[in-house]
Design an enzyme around this catalytic site. Structure first.
Site, short mmCIF file in Angstrom:
data_model
loop_
_atom_site.label_atom_id
_atom_site.label_comp_id
_atom_site.label_asym_id
_atom_site.label_seq_id
_atom_site.Cartn_x
_atom_site.Cartn_y
_atom_site.Cartn_z
N TYR A 1 -34.49 -43.41 27.65
CA TYR A 1 -33.52 -42.35 27.41
C TYR A 1 -32.14 -42.90 27.04
CZ TYR A 1 -30.54 -38.31 28.36
OH TYR A 1 -29.61 -37.30 28.24
N GLN A 2 -31.63 -43.86 27.90
CA GLN A 2 -30.26 -44.34 27.67
C GLN A 2 -30.15 -45.08 26.34
OE1 GLN A 2 -28.53 -43.23 30.18
NE2 GLN A 2 -29.89 -43.30 31.96
N ASP B 1 -14.15 -31.00 33.45
CA ASP B 1 -14.98 -30.21 32.54
C ASP B 1 -14.74 -30.66 31.10
OD1 ASP B 1 -16.44 -27.70 31.69
OD2 ASP B 1 -14.47 -27.40 30.76
N ALA B 2 -15.83 -30.93 30.40
CA ALA B 2 -15.71 -31.50 29.05
C ALA B 2 -15.04 -30.55 28.07
CB ALA B 2 -17.10 -31.88 28.55
N ASP C 1 -24.73 -36.46 27.10
CA ASP C 1 -25.80 -36.90 28.01
C ASP C 1 -25.80 -35.93 29.18
OD1 ASP C 1 -26.10 -39.72 30.30
OD2 ASP C 1 -27.50 -38.13 29.73
N1 LIG Z 1 -28.12 -39.61 32.30
C1 LIG Z 1 -29.39 -39.32 32.86
C2 LIG Z 1 -30.18 -38.33 32.07
C3 LIG Z 1 -29.64 -36.94 32.08
N2 LIG Z 1 -30.37 -36.12 31.17
C4 LIG Z 1 -31.70 -35.68 31.55
C5 LIG Z 1 -32.35 -34.90 30.46
C6 LIG Z 1 -33.25 -33.77 30.84
C7 LIG Z 1 -33.88 -33.89 32.18
N3 LIG Z 1 -34.70 -32.74 32.52
C8 LIG Z 1 -32.85 -34.15 33.24
C9 LIG Z 1 -31.75 -35.10 32.90
#
Ligand SMILES: NCCCN[C@H]1CC[C@@H](N)CC1
Length: 291
Positions: free
Chosen positions: A64-65, A140-141, A159
């Protein structure tokens, strides 16, 4: 606790639950915004959970990151000013810091407890805060963006957690308009965009809002085993200015000095995964017509 599974079910994915075997609960508290839980799992390392939803695990956070950071940053030639909305665990900051062209990394995270917990339990992610280019803003963004100058950023990465809590405002049209205002011409936006298996309506809404606000809009996705349905998507948008070809990275990570020799090696992202991320299944093309 002690081997019992923790079930996370949620209106975001009715009728299904996701479970990880818990070896030990390491932290559990309530911030001003959400319940924050950290536990040692049996097979995915330490796990961060917000309001019962898995945010990251040590084993698969790399997917993900790395994808949410490098899909946008490798799509423009020399990103300088970058903004992260959310991202309080620091993982995206760690990835952005691989890009030597970047001069300023602003981050706006609403919940300070997430940052403090990450620094204590997830040093591999919180290392992102150590980069001298990082400017941390707690709040808050939308508020932060209203005060920031127009056209400041080459790239903005949202994110966020799921739009069922503090992050609800981040999927609504006014927020996308504030994002567009904060981007330079030719600037790009990358948003977390849920699961193609579970959220095609939400994805459709997000894409149609983005189409009203940005010049080009694309959807990419990645495998993340501990997210519901095992995949997560990203919406990538570009503002008016030179057309951005998201599908062929013009700033390939393999050619970035420092990116590959960074103290922590890449585990997931590469230019082939970048290109492949934009290949979409037929049902998604059909359901999100404009893709
Ligand atoms: N920075 C960590 C990830 C945050 N985003 C995720 C995407 C969707 C998921 N269901 C929960 C967190």
């Amino acid at each position: 606790r002690g081997g019992k599974a923790v079930y996370f079910n949620n209106p975001m994915w009715p009728g299904e639950a996701h479970s990880l075997k818990v070896e030990k609960v390491l932290f559990k508290d309530k911030s001003d915004f959400q319940e924050v839980l950290v536990f040692e799992s049996a097979t995915y390392g330490k796990v961060l959970v917000l309001d019962g939803i898995v945010q990251l695990t040590e084993k698969d956070e790399c997917a993900y990151q790395e994808m949410i950071a490098h899909l946008p940053l490798c799509s423009i030639s020399s990103p300088k000013n970058v903004l992260v909305v959310g991202g309080g665990d620091g993982g995206v900051l760690r990835e952005i810091s691989r890009h030597s062209s970047v001069e300023v990394i602003d981050i706006c995270e609403i919940d300070k407890m997430v940052i403090d917990v990450s620094k204590k339990f997830f040093p591999e992610l919180a290392v992102g805060f150590e980069d001298p280019r990082v400017q941390l803003h707690i709040g808050d963004a939308a508020e932060f963006l209203r005060k920031s100058p127009e056209g400041k950023y080459d790239a903005i990465i949202v994110d966020s957690s799921d739009p069922v809590g503090p992050a609800l405002a981040l999927v609504e049209k006014p927020f996308f308009e504030t994002l567009a205002r904060a981007l330079k011409p030719g600037g790009i936006l990358c948003n977390m965009a849920e699961s193609m298996w579970l959220h095609t309506h939400l994805i459709e809404d997000m894409i149609s809002i983005c189409r009203q606000t940005f010049k080009s809009v694309h959807y990419a996705w990645s495998s993340v085993p501990t997210y519901p349905s095992g995949v997560i998507g990203f919406v990538l948008c570009s503002t008016d200015g030179p057309a951005v070809d998201f599908k062929n990275p013009i700033n390939p990570i393999e050619k970035l000095d420092g990116a590959m020799t960074h103290k922590r090696e890449l585990k997931f992202y590469n230019s082939d995964m970048h290109r492949a991320a934009f290949a979409l299944p037929t049902f998604l093309r059909r359901e999100v017509a404009s893709l």
